[in-house]
Design a protein around this motif. Structure first.
Motif, PDB file in Angstrom:
ATOM      1  N   TYR A  64     -13.016 -54.609  62.914  1.00 33.13           N
ATOM      2  CA  TYR A  64     -13.366 -55.966  62.505  1.00 33.13           C
ATOM      3  C   TYR A  64     -14.745 -56.344  63.039  1.00 33.13           C
ATOM      4  O   TYR A  64     -15.180 -55.859  64.085  1.00 33.13           O
ATOM      5  N   GLU A  65     -15.389 -57.244  62.338  1.00 31.68           N
ATOM      6  CA  GLU A  65     -16.578 -57.919  62.856  1.00 31.68           C
ATOM      7  C   GLU A  65     -16.065 -59.153  63.592  1.00 31.68           C
ATOM      8  O   GLU A  65     -15.392 -59.993  62.997  1.00 31.68           O
TER       9      GLU A  65
ATOM     10  N   LEU B  84     -21.925 -63.077  67.029  1.00 30.31           N
ATOM     11  CA  LEU B  84     -21.279 -61.781  66.864  1.00 30.31           C
ATOM     12  C   LEU B  84     -21.049 -61.156  68.235  1.00 30.31           C
ATOM     13  O   LEU B  84     -21.954 -61.131  69.081  1.00 30.31           O
TER      14      LEU B  84
ATOM     15  N   THR C  33     -13.169 -59.667  59.227  1.00 31.77           N
ATOM     16  CA  THR C  33     -13.821 -60.481  60.246  1.00 31.77           C
ATOM     17  C   THR C  33     -12.785 -61.302  60.998  1.00 31.77           C
ATOM     18  O   THR C  33     -11.807 -61.773  60.409  1.00 31.77           O
TER      19      THR C  33
ATOM     20  N   ARG D 129     -16.016 -63.854  51.670  1.00 38.71           N
ATOM     21  CA  ARG D 129     -15.980 -63.946  53.132  1.00 38.71           C
ATOM     22  C   ARG D 129     -14.673 -64.570  53.602  1.00 38.71           C
ATOM     23  O   ARG D 129     -14.066 -64.129  54.579  1.00 38.71           O
TER      24      ARG D 129
ATOM     25  N   THR E  59     -11.510 -63.052  56.329  1.00 38.96           N
ATOM     26  CA  THR E  59     -11.694 -63.616  57.669  1.00 38.96           C
ATOM     27  C   THR E  59     -10.386 -64.149  58.236  1.00 38.96           C
ATOM     28  O   THR E  59      -9.653 -64.866  57.553  1.00 38.96           O
TER      29      THR E  59
END
Length: 353
Positions: free
Chosen positions: A28-29, A44, A95, A127, A131
């Motif tokens: 994951y980010e 981040l 994310t 996005r 997420t």
């Protein structure tokens, strides 16, 4: 969602094990609150050991991760056959945003209504769907200007979240609310412990106490939409906007504001080459409503303040049955001339008496 059924996965995570959990989420980010000087903002995560969830309130909400302040929609380039246009859709990257306050999670739910509906904005939803939101219950409230209780929220609201963390001192009480949340826990299942009945009771006690600590409120807020209907030409907007310096902080920092502009940015005119770019815009700016004819339907500070209040507490309520405000208090805390939306709404409520 499993909130209504009560079928939620509950776990205990020792604070010292948080970096271990984050390392297991390497696919994951990950974004988390990061302190920069005296301010907190979502950044981040590069080093899981550096993640600190002791923040109060970030300056900008996590909205900016899902709905960036600037994004390229397409590229265009001229060639011998004409102009080639290439759409630039966001990469679908798994994310996780850690440390999301309940008011900011609810704000994303409200923004979903704007970018969803009859037409789904593909840039936003690429996005959004990839997420996961890991929330942090407010214990205590992160700002002296919090008023979430007035707009159908709470310091421990689960709305919009995939996981809610509650700080128990040396450990977190976790509730997984969605399949996304379950997956995040399963990725590091050895990191978590099963909660005792006393852990849940301790969390519930903390929730009750934190709600009592919210001092600011909009009284009789349910009367506001009806009151506004008779106030379009009220002198109140002139009075309340006198000190406004048109900086736009109230709307740029608002977690639910979503206005944007689209421009073509030319990189080269011969050959023609450039990008179509979407950027945040601001209803408190004079040019926001400027027509190509030169006419501006909201030419002054009073009409722009009126629009902000009407949008959040009448128009959005009529269309989506929700206030377009989550009571985070950023617009109050950060306004350089101290225009206070709670005080403005109090005057709206008293209008006509």
């Amino acid at each position: 969602r499993r909130i209504l059924s009560g079928e939620m996965m509950e776990k205990i995570l020792e604070k010292k094990s948080l970096p271990q959990w984050l390392r297991k989420l390497s696919s994951y980010e990950i974004y988390a609150p990061t302190k920069e000087g005296d301010l907190w903002n979502f950044r981040l995560v590069v080093n899981p050991e550096s993640v600190d969830l002791s923040h109060f309130q970030t300056v900008v909400s996590p909205k900016k991760i899902i709905f960036p302040q600037r994004e390229v929609l397409l590229e265009f380039n001229s060639n011998e056959d004409g102009v080639e246009v290439r759409e630039i859709l966001p990469e679908e990257k798994p994310t996780v945003i850690f440390g999301v306050r309940p008011c900011d999670a609810k704000a994303i739910i409200l923004t979903d209504k704007v970018f969803g509906g009859d037409f789904e904005d593909p840039y936003y939803w690429r996005r959004r769907k990839s997420t996961a939101l890991v929330g942090l219950a407010c214990t205590p409230p992160p700002s002296e200007n919090c008023f979430c209780l007035s707009v159908d929220g709470s310091p421990h609201s689960k709305e919009g979240l995939d996981i809610l963390l509650t700080d128990l001192g040396d450990r977190y009480f976790l509730e997984s609310l969605t399949e996304k949340g379950d997956e995040l826990i399963k990725a590091a299942k050895e990191t978590f412990q099963e909660p005792q009945a006393s852990d849940k009771k301790e969390a519930e006690k903390i929730w009750a106490e934190s709600a009592k600590k919210i001092k600011r409120q909009v009284k009789d807020v349910k009367r506001i939409p009806a009151k506004l209907k008779g106030m379009f030409e009220s002198a109140l907007w002139d009075e309340e906007s006198l000190s406004c310096i048109r900086c736009g902080i109230c709307t740029y920092l608002c977690p639910t504001c979503h206005c944007f502009d689209i421009n073509d940015e030319i990189v080269s005119s011969s050959p023609l080459k450039g990008e179509r770019v979407r950027t945040w815009d601001n209803c408190q700016f004079p040019d926001f409503t400027m027509h190509s004819s030169g006419h501006n339907p909201r030419p002054d500070r009073a009409t722009r303040l009126r629009q902000r209040i009407f949008h959040k507490f009448q128009y959005f309520v009529e269309r989506f049955q929700n206030y377009q405000c989550t009571g985070c208090g950023r617009c109050v805390s950060k306004c350089p001339v101290r225009i206070d939306i709670i005080e403005v709404l109090d005057k709206v409520r008293e209008y006509g008496k």
